[in-house]
Design a protein around this motif. Structure first.
Motif, PDB file in Angstrom:
ATOM      1  N   SER A  42       0.822  -1.223   0.000  1.00  0.00           N
ATOM      2  CA  SER A  42       0.000   0.000   0.000  1.00  0.00           C
ATOM      3  C   SER A  42       0.850   1.264   0.000  1.00  0.00           C
ATOM      4  O   SER A  42       0.574   2.227   0.739  1.00  0.00           O
ATOM      5  CB  SER A  42      -0.966   0.006   1.197  1.00  0.00           C
ATOM      6  OG  SER A  42      -1.812  -1.118   1.162  1.00  0.00           O
ATOM      7  N   ALA A  43       1.884   1.262  -0.820  1.00  0.00           N
ATOM      8  CA  ALA A  43       2.681   2.485  -0.993  1.00  0.00           C
ATOM      9  C   ALA A  43       1.819   3.569  -1.628  1.00  0.00           C
ATOM     10  O   ALA A  43       0.826   3.283  -2.314  1.00  0.00           O
ATOM     11  CB  ALA A  43       3.889   2.193  -1.867  1.00  0.00           C
ATOM     12  N   VAL A  58       6.967   4.921  -3.234  1.00  0.00           N
ATOM     13  CA  VAL A  58       6.966   6.170  -2.479  1.00  0.00           C
ATOM     14  C   VAL A  58       5.970   6.047  -1.333  1.00  0.00           C
ATOM     15  O   VAL A  58       4.796   5.699  -1.550  1.00  0.00           O
ATOM     16  CB  VAL A  58       6.589   7.361  -3.382  1.00  0.00           C
ATOM     17  CG1 VAL A  58       6.634   8.665  -2.577  1.00  0.00           C
ATOM     18  CG2 VAL A  58       7.499   7.433  -4.591  1.00  0.00           C
ATOM     19  N   PHE A  59       6.432   6.317  -0.131  1.00  0.00           N
ATOM     20  CA  PHE A  59       5.572   6.373   1.046  1.00  0.00           C
ATOM     21  C   PHE A  59       5.560   7.835   1.501  1.00  0.00           C
ATOM     22  O   PHE A  59       6.524   8.326   2.083  1.00  0.00           O
ATOM     23  CB  PHE A  59       6.097   5.464   2.153  1.00  0.00           C
ATOM     24  CG  PHE A  59       6.058   4.003   1.812  1.00  0.00           C
ATOM     25  CD1 PHE A  59       4.998   3.210   2.208  1.00  0.00           C
ATOM     26  CD2 PHE A  59       7.090   3.418   1.077  1.00  0.00           C
ATOM     27  CE1 PHE A  59       4.969   1.846   1.900  1.00  0.00           C
ATOM     28  CE2 PHE A  59       7.068   2.063   0.770  1.00  0.00           C
ATOM     29  CZ  PHE A  59       5.993   1.276   1.174  1.00  0.00           C
ATOM     30  N   ASP A  60       4.465   8.528   1.211  1.00  0.00           N
ATOM     31  CA  ASP A  60       4.365   9.976   1.422  1.00  0.00           C
ATOM     32  C   ASP A  60       3.495  10.252   2.639  1.00  0.00           C
ATOM     33  O   ASP A  60       2.341   9.813   2.704  1.00  0.00           O
ATOM     34  CB  ASP A  60       3.763  10.631   0.175  1.00  0.00           C
ATOM     35  CG  ASP A  60       3.940  12.140   0.159  1.00  0.00           C
ATOM     36  OD1 ASP A  60       4.063  12.735   1.256  1.00  0.00           O
ATOM     37  OD2 ASP A  60       3.942  12.725  -0.932  1.00  0.00           O
ATOM     38  N   SER A  61       4.042  10.985   3.601  1.00  0.00           N
ATOM     39  CA  SER A  61       3.291  11.310   4.813  1.00  0.00           C
ATOM     40  C   SER A  61       2.215  12.353   4.561  1.00  0.00           C
ATOM     41  O   SER A  61       1.270  12.471   5.347  1.00  0.00           O
ATOM     42  CB  SER A  61       4.254  11.837   5.889  1.00  0.00           C
ATOM     43  OG  SER A  61       4.741  13.129   5.512  1.00  0.00           O
ATOM     44  N   GLY A  62       2.384  13.135   3.491  1.00  0.00           N
ATOM     45  CA  GLY A  62       1.477  14.245   3.243  1.00  0.00           C
ATOM     46  C   GLY A  62       1.860  15.504   3.981  1.00  0.00           C
ATOM     47  O   GLY A  62       1.260  16.573   3.766  1.00  0.00           O
ATOM     48  N   ALA A  63       2.852  15.423   4.861  1.00  0.00           N
ATOM     49  CA  ALA A  63       3.335  16.590   5.606  1.00  0.00           C
ATOM     50  C   ALA A  63       4.686  17.020   5.058  1.00  0.00           C
ATOM     51  O   ALA A  63       5.458  16.199   4.559  1.00  0.00           O
ATOM     52  CB  ALA A  63       3.451  16.241   7.090  1.00  0.00           C
ATOM     53  N   ARG A 116       3.541  -0.340   8.235  1.00  0.00           N
ATOM     54  CA  ARG A 116       2.922  -0.459   9.552  1.00  0.00           C
ATOM     55  C   ARG A 116       3.132   0.786  10.406  1.00  0.00           C
ATOM     56  O   ARG A 116       2.359   1.049  11.331  1.00  0.00           O
ATOM     57  CB  ARG A 116       3.499  -1.680  10.276  1.00  0.00           C
ATOM     58  CG  ARG A 116       3.192  -2.993   9.572  1.00  0.00           C
ATOM     59  CD  ARG A 116       4.069  -4.125  10.065  1.00  0.00           C
ATOM     60  NE  ARG A 116       3.913  -5.318   9.221  1.00  0.00           N
ATOM     61  CZ  ARG A 116       4.723  -6.356   9.263  1.00  0.00           C
ATOM     62  NH1 ARG A 116       5.753  -6.371  10.109  1.00  0.00           N
ATOM     63  NH2 ARG A 116       4.524  -7.395   8.461  1.00  0.00           N
ATOM     64  N   ARG A 117       4.193   1.530  10.084  1.00  0.00           N
ATOM     65  CA  ARG A 117       4.476   2.765  10.828  1.00  0.00           C
ATOM     66  C   ARG A 117       4.967   3.815   9.832  1.00  0.00           C
ATOM     67  O   ARG A 117       6.165   4.023   9.669  1.00  0.00           O
ATOM     68  CB  ARG A 117       5.524   2.505  11.906  1.00  0.00           C
ATOM     69  CG  ARG A 117       5.816   3.719  12.769  1.00  0.00           C
ATOM     70  CD  ARG A 117       6.846   3.376  13.838  1.00  0.00           C
ATOM     71  NE  ARG A 117       7.282   4.561  14.544  1.00  0.00           N
ATOM     72  CZ  ARG A 117       8.180   4.570  15.528  1.00  0.00           C
ATOM     73  NH1 ARG A 117       8.720   3.428  15.920  1.00  0.00           N
ATOM     74  NH2 ARG A 117       8.543   5.689  16.111  1.00  0.00           N
ATOM     75  N   PRO A 118       4.026   4.470   9.140  1.00  0.00           N
ATOM     76  CA  PRO A 118       4.390   5.451   8.100  1.00  0.00           C
ATOM     77  C   PRO A 118       5.143   6.632   8.700  1.00  0.00           C
ATOM     78  O   PRO A 118       5.019   6.931   9.900  1.00  0.00           O
ATOM     79  CB  PRO A 118       3.035   5.886   7.528  1.00  0.00           C
ATOM     80  CG  PRO A 118       2.082   4.804   7.915  1.00  0.00           C
ATOM     81  CD  PRO A 118       2.579   4.288   9.230  1.00  0.00           C
ATOM     82  N   ASP A 378      14.633   8.650  12.531  1.00  0.00           N
ATOM     83  CA  ASP A 378      15.419   9.738  13.092  1.00  0.00           C
ATOM     84  C   ASP A 378      15.347  11.005  12.253  1.00  0.00           C
ATOM     85  O   ASP A 378      15.446  12.119  12.773  1.00  0.00           O
ATOM     86  CB  ASP A 378      16.887   9.306  13.230  1.00  0.00           C
ATOM     87  CG  ASP A 378      17.096   8.265  14.324  1.00  0.00           C
ATOM     88  OD1 ASP A 378      16.156   8.050  15.124  1.00  0.00           O
ATOM     89  OD2 ASP A 378      18.177   7.647  14.350  1.00  0.00           O
ATOM     90  N   ILE A 379      15.170  10.849  10.934  1.00  0.00           N
ATOM     91  CA  ILE A 379      15.096  12.014  10.054  1.00  0.00           C
ATOM     92  C   ILE A 379      13.671  12.543   9.950  1.00  0.00           C
ATOM     93  O   ILE A 379      13.441  13.762   9.974  1.00  0.00           O
ATOM     94  CB  ILE A 379      15.618  11.655   8.644  1.00  0.00           C
ATOM     95  CG1 ILE A 379      17.103  11.263   8.709  1.00  0.00           C
ATOM     96  CG2 ILE A 379      15.426  12.822   7.675  1.00  0.00           C
ATOM     97  CD1 ILE A 379      17.663  10.736   7.396  1.00  0.00           C
ATOM     98  N   LEU A 380      12.685  11.634   9.852  1.00  0.00           N
ATOM     99  CA  LEU A 380      11.315  12.039   9.523  1.00  0.00           C
ATOM    100  C   LEU A 380      10.327  11.919  10.676  1.00  0.00           C
ATOM    101  O   LEU A 380       9.209  12.444  10.575  1.00  0.00           O
ATOM    102  CB  LEU A 380      10.800  11.175   8.348  1.00  0.00           C
ATOM    103  CG  LEU A 380      11.617  11.236   7.071  1.00  0.00           C
ATOM    104  CD1 LEU A 380      11.066  10.261   6.049  1.00  0.00           C
ATOM    105  CD2 LEU A 380      11.629  12.646   6.499  1.00  0.00           C
ATOM    106  N   GLY A 381      10.707  11.219  11.727  1.00  0.00           N
ATOM    107  CA  GLY A 381       9.785  11.030  12.828  1.00  0.00           C
ATOM    108  C   GLY A 381       8.897   9.815  12.679  1.00  0.00           C
ATOM    109  O   GLY A 381       8.844   9.194  11.645  1.00  0.00           O
TER     110      GLY A 381
END
Length: 381
Positions: A42-43, A58-63, A116-118, A378-381
Motif C-alpha cells: 500500500s505504498a 513512495v511512502f508519502d506522509s502528506g506533511a 505499519r508505521r508510516p 530519526d530524520i522524519l519522525g
C-alpha cells in the motif's frame, strides 16, 4: 520490528529471486516481481521502468519534510554458481553472487515496517536500481524524467561485505568506493602470411609496449586522495593460428582512483599513450569506454545519522573494511543528496563477493531493515 513470519517469507522471497538471476539491463522478471510485492504494501505510488527496469515505491506522509531514499539493486552476474544451495541459480551461467537478492529482500522488509508505521513528515522512497554491476544504472535512473518527482534529500544503501564479522557495519565519512572505468583498446594493422610478416603491419610490438608501460600510470599504493591504479585484465593478438601474422589486437584495462577528477586524468593519460604507440607503428586505434563508476563519497551528516541509528540499535560499527578499492554504482546519488553507503558484515570466513560459491547470508535480512527504519525515523519522525 519484523516478525518471525515476516523473516520466513522474506527469506523465501530472497531464495526465489536467487533461483532466477537476471543480468544488468535484463531485469524485467525481477522488476515485475518487486513491483507486485511493493503494491501489496500500500505504498502511495509505485513507479516502474525508471532508467530501464528500475522500480520505486513512495511512502508519502502528506506533511512537509525531506525525501529519504533507500536503494537496493536488481541485477545479477554472468558467473556460474557453485554454492550447492537448494535454491541455487536455475539460469546456467548467471548467479546472484554479489548479494543483490538479499539487498532486495532487506528493502522489502523495510517496506513492511514503513507500511505499519508510516513517516510523520516527508517521504520515504524505496528504489530498486537496475544495471548496478555495469555502472550504468544509477546514471540512467537519475537522468530519467520520472526521477525528478522522487529526487531525495538523503540517500542510503547497504552492501553486504564478506570479511567483516557478521552484522558488524563498516562506515566512514569520505571515500567508500573507488571510481573506475574499463577501456577496450583496439589496435588494427594488416595481416600477412607468417612466412612474410614484413608485408603486413603487426600490432604485436605496440601491444607489448602498452602492456609493459600502462601500469606505471596507475601504480596503486595507499588508498588516499592521490590513489590511482591501472590493471591489465585481458589481451588478445591475432588469431590462434600458425600461418598468419597478426593484424589486430585487443587490450582491456581497468582504471581506478579515489576521486572522479583523478580518474579522468588517468583516462586521458591512458588514451594519449595508446594513441602514441598506435601512431608509432602506423596502426588504427579505437577505444571503447565500458562500465564507468563514479566514486562513492559518504556525506559527513549522512554518516552521523547512520552512526546514531546503529548506536540506538546497539549494532557494532567501525571503519574496518572501508574504504574499498572496489567500485559501487551508488556514488552519483550523492551528487544531488546527502548520501551514505554502509557495509554490513557477512562473516569473516564467508565466500567473497563475485565468487562462484558465494550466497547471501539470510541472517542479515533481519538487521538491514531495522537499520534503514531507524535512520528514516530519526530524520522524519
Amino acid at each position: 520490528m519484523l516478525s518471525n513470519s515476516d523473516l520466513i517469507e522474506l527469506t523465501e522471497f530472497r531464495r526465489a529471486l536467487h533461483r532466477r538471476p537476471e543480468l544488468s539491463g535484463a531485469e524485467g522478471e525481477t522488476a515485475h516481481t518487486i513491483a507486485a510485492a511493493l503494491r501489496a504494501l500500500s505504498a502511495t505510488r509505485v513507479l516502474t521502468g525508471i532508467g530501464g527496469h528500475g522500480v520505486a515505491a513512495v511512502f508519502d506522509s502528506g506533511a512537509p519534510g525531506p525525501t529519504v531514499l533507500f536503494r537496493a539493486e536488481l541485477d545479477a552476474l554472468p558467473i556460474a554458481e557453485t554454492s550447492g544451495a537448494a535454491w541455487a541459480s536455475a539460469i546456467p551461467g548467471n548467479g546472484h553472487l554479489c548479494g543483490h537478492d538479499g539487498h532486495m529482500a532487506m528493502l522489502l522488509g523495510l517496506g513492511r515496517l514503513i507500511s505499519r508505521r508510516p513517516p510523520k513528515t516527508g517521504r520515504i522512497v524505496l528504489l530498486f536500481q537496475p544495471a548496478e554491476e555495469i555502472g550504468s544504472g544509477a546514471r540512467a535512473v537519475i537522468n530519467d524524467p520520472a526521477f525528478t518527482a522522487i529526487a531525495p534529500d538523503y540517500a542510503f544503501a547497504i552492501h553486504n561485505l564478506p570479511g567483516l564479522p557478521l552484522v558488524h557495519v563498516g562506515l566512514r565519512a569520505g571515500l567508500m568506493n573507488c571510481a573506475s572505468v574499463g577501456l577496450a583498446i583496439q589496435l588494427t594493422g594488416k595481416t600477412a602470411h607468417a612466412a612474410t610478416p614484413e608485408t603486413g603491419i603487426s600490432p604485436g610490438p605496440a601491444l607489448a609496449r602498452l602492456i609493459a608501460a600502462l601500469p606505471d600510470l596507475g601504480p596503486g599504493g595507499a588508498l588516499d586522495d592521490s590513489f590511482r591504479l591501472l590493471t591489465v585484465t585481458h589481451a588478445q593478438l591475432g588469431e590462434a593460428t600458425f600461418g598468419v601474422a597478426p593484424g589486430a589486437a585487443m587490450l582491456h584495462v581497468t582504471l581506478r582512483s579515489a576521486q572522479d577528477a583523478t580518474l579522468a586524468d588517468l583516462e586521458a593519460r591512458t588514451r594519449a599513450m595508446a594513441a602514441q604507440e598506435a601512431a608509432h607503428d602506423g596502426l588504427m586505434l579505437r577505444i571503447k569506454t565500458c562500465e564507468p563508476f563514479a566514486a562513492t563519497i559518504n556525506d559527513a551528516q549522512a554518516v552521523m545519522l547512520a552512526r546514531a541509528a546503529l548506536d540506538r540499535l546497539q549494532v557494532p560499527h567501525s571503519e574496518d573494511g572501508v574504504p574499498m578499492h572496489a567500485s559501487e554504482d551508488f556514488g552519483l546519488f550523492g551528487h544531488g543528496a546527502k548520501s551514505a553507503m554502509l557495509c554490513l558484515g557477512a562473516g569473516q570466513s564467508h565466500p567473497a563477493l563475485h565468487n562462484p560459491d558465494y550466497d547471501f547470508p539470510d541472517d542479515l535480512i533481519a538487521i538491514g531493515p531495522k537499520i534503514f527504519a531507524q535512520i528514516a525515523r530519526d530524520i522524519l519522525g
